[in-house]
Design a protein around this motif. Structure first.
Motif, short mmCIF file in Angstrom:
data_model
loop_
_atom_site.label_atom_id
_atom_site.label_comp_id
_atom_site.label_asym_id
_atom_site.label_seq_id
_atom_site.Cartn_x
_atom_site.Cartn_y
_atom_site.Cartn_z
N ALA A 39 0.97 -5.49 9.64
CA ALA A 39 -0.01 -4.80 8.80
C ALA A 39 -0.13 -3.34 9.23
CB ALA A 39 -1.35 -5.51 8.87
N GLN A 40 -0.01 -3.08 10.53
CA GLN A 40 -0.12 -1.70 11.03
C GLN A 40 1.00 -0.81 10.50
OE1 GLN A 40 -0.13 -4.47 13.01
NE2 GLN A 40 -2.31 -4.55 13.50
N SER A 41 2.17 -1.39 10.24
CA SER A 41 3.29 -0.58 9.75
C SER A 41 3.01 -0.01 8.36
CB SER A 41 4.58 -1.39 9.74
OG SER A 41 4.54 -2.41 8.75
N LEU A 42 2.06 -0.60 7.65
CA LEU A 42 1.74 -0.10 6.31
C LEU A 42 1.05 1.26 6.35
CD1 LEU A 42 0.77 -3.45 4.60
CD2 LEU A 42 2.89 -2.15 4.34
N TRP A 43 0.47 1.63 7.49
CA TRP A 43 -0.03 3.01 7.64
C TRP A 43 1.13 3.98 7.45
CZ3 TRP A 43 -4.88 4.95 8.49
CH2 TRP A 43 -5.87 4.05 8.88
N ARG A 44 2.26 3.68 8.10
CA ARG A 44 3.43 4.56 8.01
C ARG A 44 3.99 4.58 6.59
NH1 ARG A 44 4.02 2.04 13.07
NH2 ARG A 44 5.40 0.45 12.28
N VAL A 45 3.97 3.44 5.93
CA VAL A 45 4.48 3.38 4.55
C VAL A 45 3.60 4.22 3.63
CG1 VAL A 45 4.95 1.87 2.59
CG2 VAL A 45 5.62 1.16 4.90
N ASP A 46 2.27 4.05 3.72
CA ASP A 46 1.36 4.87 2.90
C ASP A 46 1.60 6.36 3.16
OD1 ASP A 46 0.07 2.81 1.54
OD2 ASP A 46 -1.71 2.83 2.82
N ARG A 47 1.73 6.72 4.42
CA ARG A 47 1.94 8.13 4.77
C ARG A 47 3.28 8.63 4.21
NH1 ARG A 47 0.64 7.90 9.88
NH2 ARG A 47 2.73 7.40 10.59
N THR A 48 4.32 7.81 4.29
CA THR A 48 5.64 8.20 3.76
C THR A 48 5.57 8.41 2.25
OG1 THR A 48 6.77 7.03 5.55
CG2 THR A 48 8.05 7.50 3.56
N ILE A 49 4.88 7.51 1.54
CA ILE A 49 4.74 7.67 0.09
C ILE A 49 3.98 8.96 -0.22
CG2 ILE A 49 3.68 6.71 -2.00
CD1 ILE A 49 4.31 3.90 -0.83
N SER A 50 2.94 9.25 0.54
CA SER A 50 2.18 10.50 0.33
C SER A 50 3.06 11.72 0.55
CB SER A 50 0.97 10.56 1.27
OG SER A 50 0.04 9.57 0.94
N GLU A 51 3.92 11.66 1.56
CA GLU A 51 4.83 12.78 1.83
C GLU A 51 5.82 12.97 0.68
OE1 GLU A 51 6.52 11.87 5.64
OE2 GLU A 51 4.61 12.23 6.68
N ILE A 52 6.32 11.88 0.15
CA ILE A 52 7.24 11.96 -1.00
C ILE A 52 6.53 12.60 -2.18
CG2 ILE A 52 8.55 10.61 -2.70
CD1 ILE A 52 9.05 8.54 -0.41
N PRO A 104 1.83 -5.81 -5.14
CA PRO A 104 2.13 -4.71 -4.22
C PRO A 104 3.12 -3.69 -4.77
CG PRO A 104 3.19 -6.72 -3.49
CD PRO A 104 2.30 -7.09 -4.64
N ILE A 105 3.98 -4.09 -5.68
CA ILE A 105 4.93 -3.13 -6.25
C ILE A 105 4.19 -2.13 -7.13
CG2 ILE A 105 6.96 -2.89 -7.75
CD1 ILE A 105 7.90 -5.63 -6.54
N GLU A 106 3.27 -2.60 -7.93
CA GLU A 106 2.44 -1.69 -8.73
C GLU A 106 1.55 -0.84 -7.81
OE1 GLU A 106 0.90 0.53 -11.66
OE2 GLU A 106 2.65 -0.78 -11.79
N GLU A 107 1.06 -1.43 -6.73
CA GLU A 107 0.22 -0.68 -5.79
C GLU A 107 1.00 0.47 -5.15
OE1 GLU A 107 -3.53 0.12 -4.03
OE2 GLU A 107 -2.92 -1.11 -5.73
N ALA A 108 2.29 0.27 -4.91
CA ALA A 108 3.11 1.36 -4.38
C ALA A 108 3.17 2.51 -5.39
CB ALA A 108 4.51 0.86 -4.05
N ARG A 109 3.26 2.19 -6.67
CA ARG A 109 3.25 3.24 -7.70
C ARG A 109 1.90 3.94 -7.73
NH1 ARG A 109 5.62 -1.20 -10.94
NH2 ARG A 109 7.88 -1.01 -10.69
N ARG A 110 0.82 3.15 -7.59
CA ARG A 110 -0.52 3.74 -7.55
C ARG A 110 -0.67 4.65 -6.32
NH1 ARG A 110 -5.04 2.26 -9.52
NH2 ARG A 110 -6.00 1.83 -7.50
N CYS A 111 -0.10 4.23 -5.22
CA CYS A 111 -0.13 5.03 -4.00
C CYS A 111 0.59 6.36 -4.23
CB CYS A 111 0.51 4.24 -2.86
SG CYS A 111 0.33 4.97 -1.23
N PHE A 112 1.72 6.31 -4.89
CA PHE A 112 2.47 7.52 -5.21
C PHE A 112 1.64 8.46 -6.09
CE2 PHE A 112 5.51 9.90 -7.86
CZ PHE A 112 6.18 10.60 -6.86
#
Length: 131
Positions: A39-52, A104-112
């Motif tokens: 679950a902690q690795s998702l911090w890095r994923v959220d941050r990576t999506i924000s950087e993109i 979660p796939i739609e949530e990744a788009r929402r995160c973007f």
């Protein structure tokens, strides 16, 4: 005979599990980002999506990447909450033991788009499942 986690998976899990594994490999080899299905690795994923997003990439150019990140988050939920992948309406969702469906796939788009968080989705899904 010992049963591995892959042998007990539903057929709906095959594609998103592959997308997640491909994303783990691509992020490790291409960006030096270690994703360990925690679950902690998702911090890095959220941050990576924000950087993109901040880099100005158009959505069409990163759809595949976002799908992979979403599938990875789904795999985190599956592993943390004992959930299962479900295929319906042409998409893949995660069903937790309480019967809730998570996308979660739609949530990744929402995160973007700056309106979602895979980390928070995982937190909410694991709480709902009693994890």
């Amino acid at each position: 005979m010992t049963t591995t986690p892959q042998e007990t998976r539903t057929p709906a899990a095959a594609r998103p599990a592959r997308w997640a594994a491909d994303t783990v490999t691509a992020m490790r080899e291409g960006a030096g980002l270690h994703l360990d299905y925690s679950a902690q690795s998702l911090w890095r994923v959220d941050r990576t999506i924000s950087e993109i997003r901040r880099d100005g990439a158009p959505l069409a150019a990163v759809q595949h990447t976002l799908r992979g990140f979403g599938a990875y988050a789904g795999e985190v939920i599956v592993r943390q909450a004992g959930a299962q992948w479900w295929a319906a309406d042409g998409g893949h969702r995660v069903r937790t033991q309480d019967g809730s469906l998570w996308d979660p796939i739609e949530e990744a788009r929402r995160c973007f788009a700056g309106q979602g968080s895979l980390r928070l989705l995982c937190r909410d899904a694991t709480r709902a499942a009693g994890g």
